[in-house]
Scaffold this motif. Sequence first.
Motif, mmCIF file in Angstrom:
data_model
loop_
_atom_site.group_PDB
_atom_site.id
_atom_site.type_symbol
_atom_site.label_atom_id
_atom_site.label_comp_id
_atom_site.label_asym_id
_atom_site.label_seq_id
_atom_site.Cartn_x
_atom_site.Cartn_y
_atom_site.Cartn_z
ATOM 1 N N LYS B 36 -8.466 -8.580 -10.027
ATOM 2 C CA LYS B 36 -8.224 -9.120 -8.678
ATOM 3 C C LYS B 36 -8.143 -8.017 -7.627
ATOM 4 O O LYS B 36 -7.697 -6.910 -7.917
ATOM 5 N N GLU B 37 -8.472 -8.392 -6.387
ATOM 6 C CA GLU B 37 -8.267 -7.458 -5.279
ATOM 7 C C GLU B 37 -7.008 -7.866 -4.518
ATOM 8 O O GLU B 37 -6.957 -8.925 -3.889
ATOM 9 N N GLY B 38 -5.989 -7.015 -4.576
ATOM 10 C CA GLY B 38 -4.752 -7.326 -3.868
ATOM 11 C C GLY B 38 -4.627 -6.549 -2.575
ATOM 12 O O GLY B 38 -4.095 -7.039 -1.588
ATOM 13 N N CYS B 39 -5.123 -5.297 -2.570
ATOM 14 C CA CYS B 39 -4.932 -4.489 -1.364
ATOM 15 C C CYS B 39 -6.152 -3.660 -0.995
ATOM 16 O O CYS B 39 -6.322 -3.292 0.158
ATOM 17 N N GLU B 41 -6.680 -0.636 -1.582
ATOM 18 C CA GLU B 41 -6.391 0.772 -1.302
ATOM 19 C C GLU B 41 -5.630 1.441 -2.437
ATOM 20 O O GLU B 41 -4.926 2.428 -2.228
ATOM 21 N N GLU B 43 -3.038 0.608 -4.135
ATOM 22 C CA GLU B 43 -1.569 0.585 -4.143
ATOM 23 C C GLU B 43 -0.981 -0.481 -5.058
ATOM 24 O O GLU B 43 0.082 -0.286 -5.635
ATOM 25 N N LEU B 128 4.799 1.146 -15.764
ATOM 26 C CA LEU B 128 4.374 -0.010 -14.971
ATOM 27 C C LEU B 128 4.541 0.214 -13.470
ATOM 28 O O LEU B 128 4.286 -0.693 -12.676
ATOM 29 N N SER B 129 4.950 1.402 -13.070
ATOM 30 C CA SER B 129 5.327 1.599 -11.664
ATOM 31 C C SER B 129 4.136 1.546 -10.708
ATOM 32 O O SER B 129 4.319 1.452 -9.502
ATOM 33 N N ASN B 131 1.987 -0.877 -10.672
ATOM 34 C CA ASN B 131 1.603 -2.278 -10.467
ATOM 35 C C ASN B 131 2.686 -2.991 -9.667
ATOM 36 O O ASN B 131 3.857 -2.923 -10.033
ATOM 37 N N ILE B 132 2.268 -3.653 -8.597
ATOM 38 C CA ILE B 132 3.238 -4.389 -7.780
ATOM 39 C C ILE B 132 3.217 -5.865 -8.160
ATOM 40 O O ILE B 132 2.151 -6.459 -8.328
ATOM 41 N N CYS B 133 4.414 -6.419 -8.299
ATOM 42 C CA CYS B 133 4.555 -7.859 -8.467
ATOM 43 C C CYS B 133 5.554 -8.306 -7.414
ATOM 44 O O CYS B 133 6.601 -7.696 -7.264
ATOM 45 N N ARG B 134 5.231 -9.365 -6.672
ATOM 46 C CA ARG B 134 6.136 -9.810 -5.619
ATOM 47 C C ARG B 134 6.964 -11.010 -6.058
ATOM 48 O O ARG B 134 7.923 -11.368 -5.397
#
Lengths: 717, 161
Positions: B36-39, B41, B43, B128-129, B131-134
Amino acid sequence: MKSIRKIDAIPKLNGSWKFLDDYSYEEMIHGQLLYSTCHHGTIKKIHFPDGYNLSEFTVVSAANIPGENIVPEPVCDQPYMADKEVFHFGQVIMGIAHPNRKLLREFIRKIKIEYEELPAIIDIKECLENEDNVFGKELIIDHRTGRKPDPNWIHHHKIYYTPHQEQAYLEPQGMIAVWQPKEKIMFVRATCQCPFFVKEGVETIMGSAIKEAVIETSEGIGGAFGGKEDFPSLLAGITSLLSYKSGKPVKIVLEREDDIQITTKRHPARIEIETWTDPETRKIMKIYIDYRLDAGAYQTLSPVVLARGVLHAISGYSIPDAYIRGRLFRSNTPSNGAFRGFGAPQAFAAMEAHVESIAADMNINPYKFRRKNIFRIGNEFPTTQPILENNLSDCLERVIEKSNYLQKLEEFKEWNKTHKDKKGIGISIGYHGGGYTGNGEKVLNSEVKVVIEKDATVKIYVANTDMGQGAHTTLAQMFFEAIDHPREKCLVQLPNTSKTPNSGPTVASRTIYIIGNLLRRFALKIKDELGFENLDDYVSSNQNEFPREFRMKFVQDPSVVFDEENYVGVAYKDYSWAACVTEIYFHADTYQIELTKSWNVIDIGKVVNQKIAVGQAEGGILQGLAYGLCEFFYKAGYGRMHGFSDYALPTTMDLPEIDVEFIHTDSPIAKGLGEIPMDFPAPSVRNAFHNATGIFIDEYPLVPERIFKSLTADERR
Amino acid sequence: MKIKFILNENEVSIDVDPMKRLLDILREDFGLTGTKEGCGEGECGACTVLLDGKPVTSCLVNAVHIDGKEVMTSEGIAQEPLGKLLIDCFDETNAVQCGFCFPGFLVTSYHYLITDGEKNPDKIKKALSGNICRCTGYQKIFESVMLACERKPLISTDQVN
């Protein structure tokens, strides 16, 4: 409490579950938005770049709108696209589409717009300090007794500020519109919270050019948190117009930078509080709250956020004499909108800081001061709604006990005497009224539908979307558990406005609370009407009756009577309650706050699915803690943040240990869970920092720069 | 530019703009939309894939960088025994919420499992740092990876090889 697994987990993990950008249609072209880079001005000229074949592009602007150029909202004041004048940075001027996504981006980047600039308010404080910027209706909760403060009552007067917060759903906003000229139907595939809002949005902009808009969500909705409540209406409108004009399916997926800069955020707030406290009884006797929100350039849904803000402004304290006023302030920035909490996090930020300040000033333990003033049976909200349970107080007592708060307070005090770094511990409390405010649920008049097939499969049709919160698993669970039907035979269908009745938007912590409880009652009603013990058996012996459709509407409890003019009465039938204790470690050399542990005790009544509920609480709590700690969206002189590089979201490295406990789970009713985890945790960070250092900071987030300034200012004093 | 690379254990070749992002090649040319494309850039980590066995954000990798290399996506990992183990652990803890970031987490967790795999919260946090999960607040993701580390020895070496 059964933790059944989520229906969508495996396909999401192996990548087969489709999110908006994973859909494709034959001959589909790509669209993007051209938006204003001027804060306020009139558009003089738009220059398209040379070297492109303009006939390959589809361009739509305000002039092409066959219907109305006003997005349907609680207050309809925002156009889909600016006509001649732009009122904020990020205001959409055109929608442009082309078969090649990359070329389209390049083209849009090169478009030059000439403006005649006009005066603009872009700074949050400039907006909120000046009462000339007030717009819309002022809300007042007047619960004054007319009694003058006793001369010995201690007066506290402070102003608190909270910033924007970005929802940062991982899947950006996106929309696909497919114009079907023969049927005159505009089909829209949406990543959204409220399919029927999107339908209204498309039908408004398209007017009589279409017969109907049909909205179906994507399988996956990659997070929303309020951010996909109203912006999708605007985006779907423009995408539809592009499809109508080009005759082709059009997909718009926002670039992350555009998404961050132009879509709705949490409202920045300025909240001024004055209190008078009796030093003898240690009770807050009188309060005045001036609650202000920076709404952005248009009101849109801000009045509803304001309503929830003033209704939660007093936090969980019984104060006999209260006057609360709420006002919206206009600025030349994109309209702010819904974000988990919806005005309540700002309210608790201020009031939970304020009680801490009073306690410190009067040299009272912050827990004991709260306990003295907290809501109890027999008290009432400032709207006169009676408090019918001591559950908030139970949350507080439980979290104090399990965090060992009182002992730690002493331990940290000793430890801090001999260390340059500091340890701190802080409390906060909060609550959230479930469902739409006041008479809102009556007006929504939600309806659900189920179809029972010949094989006894139950298809549930609700307009509420699953954007990660597990709603479709939990809603189905509430139905099949009620009649003891097999899980695999009970499925929530993908929301589609032509098949699904309008069960209202997926907002306001109402999905499980309103729709889930409705489905549970519905299941029992069907069981009663058909008179079965076992649905499978009944269907197999009465095959000719099936497939059969059933419908049911939500009926509001008659006790919910709210006077929306005077803000008197029952604003919400049921409240979820919570209390939190957070521990921090302050690094004196780097001015950084490290979160070490956060205890959270929450009353959401009956817990339908323990693991889903805990997971949702943990996620919300981290959002809440980060709101107070690190999420910085706007900086004077720099402007808005651009992406995940400069907007600091918490990562795994920032995560404290989060403990979640639900209490009063034997309640028959499942109350709202979506928003409360976001409401209450942030003030505990601020209060823990005060406990560690003795310094009060009355503005979020508590980033090292702000702490540095505050500490050095204190030294200068 | 013509490039050849190994994609999820199959040799593939493609004629492509050398600057086209690996993310777009996977999604548009191979239909592998799990990435998937989340940002865009580098990040958020939603587009993480393994490039020669190392996790990279595929939005920052261009076609020219993958010629002759080996790319493994979430779809490929989902077929591996340890990938299946991870999926089962994520499922069991109800860790998955919106799921948009999860293919990226699957790739990063898989990398941790094959290169280290110690049931150590600090190491896992660090791994895992990127990878962002909201949605989840990460707790359930840790629990899942911890669980996978614990169960890894139960997956026979034959299956892993």
